[in-house]
Design an enzyme around this catalytic site. Structure first.
Site, PDB file in Angstrom:
ATOM      1  N   CYS A 158       0.838  -1.198   0.000  1.00  0.00           N
ATOM      2  CA  CYS A 158       0.000   0.000   0.000  1.00  0.00           C
ATOM      3  C   CYS A 158       0.874   1.250   0.000  1.00  0.00           C
ATOM      4  CB  CYS A 158      -0.929  -0.020   1.223  1.00  0.00           C
ATOM      5  SG  CYS A 158      -1.973   1.430   1.345  1.00  0.00           S
ATOM      6  N   CYS A 161      -0.415   4.077   2.167  1.00  0.00           N
ATOM      7  CA  CYS A 161      -0.205   3.858   3.606  1.00  0.00           C
ATOM      8  C   CYS A 161       1.259   4.051   3.990  1.00  0.00           C
ATOM      9  CB  CYS A 161      -0.606   2.437   3.997  1.00  0.00           C
ATOM     10  SG  CYS A 161      -2.104   1.852   3.232  1.00  0.00           S
ATOM     11  N   ASP A 162       2.162   3.534   3.198  1.00  0.00           N
ATOM     12  CA  ASP A 162       3.558   3.416   3.628  1.00  0.00           C
ATOM     13  C   ASP A 162       4.537   4.296   2.857  1.00  0.00           C
ATOM     14  OD1 ASP A 162       2.715   1.507   5.414  1.00  0.00           O
ATOM     15  OD2 ASP A 162       3.083  -0.156   4.051  1.00  0.00           O
TER      16      ASP A 162
END
Ligand SMILES: Cc1cc2nc3c(=O)[nH]c(=O)nc-3n(C[C@H](O)[C@H](O)[C@H](O)COP(=O)(O)OP(=O)(O)OC[C@H]3O[C@@H](n4cnc5c(N)ncnc54)[C@H](O)[C@@H]3O)c2cc1C
Length: 336
Positions: A158, A161-162
């Protein structure tokens, strides 16, 4: 009903729920929620506050996907970020405070043609008037042992997300895949990486034309065609330092240095048990209408098992809230 599902000892012992085994009380549930990710636990909070005393089933991943990540930096209300496990533990605690009953148990079978609705949970029957499905979706993996060993150590699924984590900043990054998701991930990562290699097994992208044009026109994205990742390096160093590639046409092997590997080869929703009973798209995502309703009255769906577009903790939580309100209104109408 005597379902052998587990009532764990408390919210701070979320994952220990695996080991305990308790009984569910024997009466028909008003509302049962399948899943304890962001969608399921938000639905639990709202239905609990509506005095519906929800039964919430964890499945094999109590707390859902977010428990697999370290820092969540984009969930509102946590300016310093919050550990994913901690966030989910808090969500569960909040729902339990108002009477949600979180139990360890995996739904193996559903009978949605009957009223009440019937679930088989670890071999035992549960009957419920309303059902909220929040079973999430899993990322497709490459299936490499090195990928598994380096997950969260540079391998991720992701970018949203990261991608902004310090470990990826100004470093070469690899995205694996050739569809719209892979292109989106690659474009997003250009904000952080020094260069983004897009490794694809074919010699052209599967993505939509406009997305492919954007990617191919971006000077920070370099496609690596006809290639598959055969190993993520370096397990011995316990961090990602590169990938070993094989050209599928020439069979030539090469190594590409990078600090992060973003696997974007698709998602698989956890919806197999609903096959034939609920409407799904070609990829197995549940189809909802008028909010979170499915085609079966009293059955609602929320989160990543429905949403193949946004797939974020906050959107899953929002849908869980909507499903709870829809279920509450359905039950109120039944009672009239
Ligand atoms: C590594 C990683 C990092 C991420 N980081 C972020 C981030 O920083 N910010 C962000 O917004 N999003 C992030 N995401 C995405 C986010 O985790 C998901 O969007 C969110 O978890 C979706 O919530 P959900 O409730 O729909 O499903 P999930 O979290 O997937 O939960 C599904 C639940 O259903 C249960 N279940 C499944 N099948 C059954 C069954 N048959 N019976 C009973 N229970 C069942 C599972 O055990 C689980 O409890 C990340 C995802 C990953 C993988």
């Amino acid at each position: 009903m005597d379902a052998r599902v587990c009532e764990h000892a408390g919210p701070t012992l979320l994952l220990k729920a695996h080991r305990a085994a308790y009984k569910v009380r024997a009466f028909m549930e008003q509302v049962t929620i399948i899943g304890t990710g962001c969608a399921g636990l938000t639905a639990a909070l709202y239905t609990a506050r509506a005095n519906l005393n929800p039964l919430v089933l964890t499945g094999t991943m109590p707390g859902g996907l977010l428990t697999t990540t370290s820092v969540v930096e984009n969930f509102p209300g946590f300016p310093e970020g919050i550990d994913g496990y901690e966030l989910m533990t808090r969500m569960q605690k909040q729902a339990e405070r108002f009477g949600a009953r979180v139990r360890f148990g995996t739904v193996e079978k559903v009978e949605l043609g009957s009223k009440p609705l019937r679930l088989t949970v670890d071999g035992e029957q549960v009957e419920t008037q309303a059902l909220i499905i929040a079973t999430g979706a899993g990322h497709r993996h490459l299936g490499l042992p090195s990928e598994e060993k380096l997950e969260k150590k540079g391998v991720t699924y992701c970018a949203t997300c990261d991608g902004a984590l310090p470990m990826f900043r100004n470093k070469p990054l690899v995205v694996v895949g050739g569809g719209d998701s892979a292109c989106e991930e690659a474009l997003y990562l250009t904000r952080f990486g020094s260069i983004v290699y897009l490794v694809h097994r074919r010699d052209q992208l599967r993505a939509s034309k406009i997305m492919a044009e954007r990617v191919l026109g971006n000077p920070k994205i370099k496609p690596v065609w006809d290639s598959v990742v055969t190993e993520v390096l370096d397990v011995a160093k316990d961090t990602v330092t590169g990938v070993r590639l094989k050209n599928v046409k020439t069979q030539a092997e090469s190594v590409l240095d990078c600090a992060g590997v973003f696997v974007a080869i698709g998602h698989a929703p956890n919806t197999a048990i609903f096959q034939g009973q609920l409407d799904m798209d070609d990829n197995g995502y549940l189809i909802t209408r008028q909010g979170t309703a499915t085609r079966v009255p009293g059955v609602f769906a929320a989160g990543d098992c429905v949403d193949h577009v946004y797939r974020q903790a906050i959107t899953a939580a929002g849908q869980g809230c909507a499903a709870a309100i829809d279920a509450e209104r359905y039950l109120a109408a039944l009672a009239r």
